[in-house]
Enzyme design. Sequence first.
Site, PDB file in Angstrom:
ATOM      1  N   CYS A 244       0.700  -1.350  -0.059  1.00 43.99           N
ATOM      2  CA  CYS A 244       0.075   0.103  -0.106  1.00 43.99           C
ATOM      3  C   CYS A 244       1.123   1.117   0.051  1.00 43.99           C
ATOM      4  O   CYS A 244       0.214   2.408  -0.101  1.00 43.99           O
ATOM      5  CB  CYS A 244      -0.836  -0.039   1.182  1.00 43.99           C
ATOM      6  N   CYS A 272      -3.552  -1.554   6.081  1.00 43.65           N
ATOM      7  CA  CYS A 272      -3.005  -1.747   4.639  1.00 43.65           C
ATOM      8  C   CYS A 272      -4.316  -1.977   3.647  1.00 43.65           C
ATOM      9  O   CYS A 272      -4.387  -1.398   2.653  1.00 43.65           O
ATOM     10  CB  CYS A 272      -2.462  -3.025   4.653  1.00 43.65           C
TER      11      CYS A 272
END
Lengths: 289, 258
Positions: A244, A272
């Site tokens: 991410c 995330c």
Amino acid sequence: MNAVANYNFAYLDEQTKRMIRRAILKAVAIPGYQVPFSSREMPMPYGWGTGGVQVTASIIGPDDVLKVIDQGADDTTNAVSIRAFFAKVAQVKTTTHTAEATIIQTRHRIPERKLEAGQILVYQVPIPEPLRFLEPRETETRKMHALEEYGLMHVKLYEDIARHGRIATTYAYPVKVEGRYVMDPSPTPKFDNPKMHRSEALQLFGAGREHRIYAVPPHTEVVSLDFEDHPFTVQHFAEPCALCGAEQVYLDEVILDDRGGHMYVCSDTDHCEERRDAGYVGVMGEAAE
Amino acid sequence: MSDEPLLRVSNLTKYYGSRLGCADVSFELWPGEVLAIVGESGSGKTTLLNTLSANLEPTSGEALYRMRMGEWRNIYELSEAERRFLTRTDWGFVHQNPADGLRMTVSAGANVGERLMAVGDRHYGRIRDTALDWLGRVEIAADRIDDQPRSFSGGMRQRLQIARNLVTGPRLIFMDEPTGGLDVSVQARLLDLLRQLVGELGLSAIVVTHDLAVARLLSHRMMVMKDGHVIEAGLTDRVLDDPREPYTQLLVSSILQV
């Protein structure tokens, strides 16, 4: 109703819950002080969070929403089984989203998302006594807490610097709570220590095997111990999360093959996922549909 | 020397149940003075030392100590917090077996620095400099600062224990057979060092020993104990050269001559 109805709400009987609540109230009244309580046998082995489960069982109500994390992840064995346990014995709603949860039981991490007033973070603690490995006698460590004799804690930090050139303690990093008690924040990485300081959420710590409960009430001062010329610092990661792209978060190293391939990903899986849903992509991630 | 004593002990008695440890001990200790307590095994010397250093509660009697601020306090009526603070700042205790007085699993530097950290020093560099200075004063090489005492010889351990006790600038040191278990040449060096430190720092000390030669070298005054009672006391040279009590005469004449 099915067979589960044989259990009292949240597994523990009401008398036990009252006893644990009294211990929690005392712990909240004296931040950082380890309150003894009569820990019960739980249907799981010691080391799996028997302390945290008892604390959660005592404070949970039918309207609560429970999240359980293990090393930041919602999908590991420990987290999944405890979540299933409470879904079964308390019929409460469970979630993996930090923002939705009213109670978060954790082992080893504090969520990346800032906790808010009204949320309760319950820690599973293996060894509540920060002085244990420096002074094995419980009678002596209690006296040291009572008389605020904490020089020994710095002896450990001194040894770290003498041996490694810096304070090498990276988890279970000792903190001083509200200028009085030295406390073990459970084996969370020191990265999370600053999040405890003046947190809006109530933080409860349960150590089942050791029969201790302690607490950090909201807005309490939590200071990591250090030396004037070797101040406390948190870990820094060279690269962002590979999935991410998050920086300033705690990352886990994941081994990919036997030729040295590896990646760093967020230890907080919920954080995330939220970021990827919002469109952030790391170097090894795929864009969300 | 000051015109007031540091310690006033009166009628100190310690019973273990019905068994006598030591009885009716009274003396005064002056600043800068070294007092030796001698006698055979079981004569009550160590009981007396442990009682004086507040490790044991006496059955009766009192010990008044002149605190740094000048006021007199009975050490048995101090609160536990005060007593523990006193014992790790203004006092020192050198054990016969260094392992009892040292932390064997932390480095020499941390052993010396522990008392400083206990009284609130939070500057690593300063603590280390002080530790280095004290290691030098007790003749331990600077490059041993990060070694654990378990890698030290008996003599070095004992010197490290002394440094650890003296780092906070105490005014009173208790020593229980400080040279016991060391061979004679190491013993001689340690005695030299102790004599020099005591002289330099103006320390008062109470030394328990069965070795009259140690008492002769270190102490100004001595008390001879037998069966829990002090049977003779006086200047060290007077007691050793001109013993009055038959038991003291026996003790002095029992010294092996080479």
